[in-house]
Design a protein around this motif. Sequence first.
Motif: not given
Length: 170
Positions: A4-6, A22-24, A26-32, A37-42
């Motif tokens: 959701r954030g990236f 480096n591309s991250l 552009k990402a932003h956190p979706v929770a503190a 917990f979110h599975y996130f490939n990057p």
Amino acid sequence: MSDRGFPESLQPQPTTNAERVNSLHKAHPVAAPGTEFHYFNPNYDVLARVVEVVSGQPFSDYLRSHIFAPLQMLQTFHATTMAEAQQQAKRLASGHLMTFAVLFAYPELSAYLGGNAGIISTAEDMAKYLILQSHEGQFQNTQLLTPSSMSLMHTPPQQRLFPIFGDRGS
């Protein structure tokens, strides 16, 4: 971090782990941190980049010398892209999808595999990896990982980090 954030699949595909990290920006956190917990490939691309920086080796080379070779996984390799996987694998199975309970062949997406995917193996080689997993880090009388490392690897995140399973915790 979360899709959701990236939305990784909608981003330009990197060609290296360094580019993914480096591309991250552009990402932003979706929770503190520590609350969900979110599975996130990057995240695995970040870990692969850490391995590269600390070891001074490309991630694929590190996997070959520190995991595949000690486990005698002679038919296993890491590919950075599906095109590379298809070039190197002699008998790579084709991808499939299921629609209305019917399977049909569907080519794999040609995306960056980085640290979150790209290990191409055989059933025989994967059996060796499973022996390591089920013998507390030991393979053929060689201790490759400590039992405590194996235990940690098999420990799921705390339940409070799974908001979809009820109470979000305090």
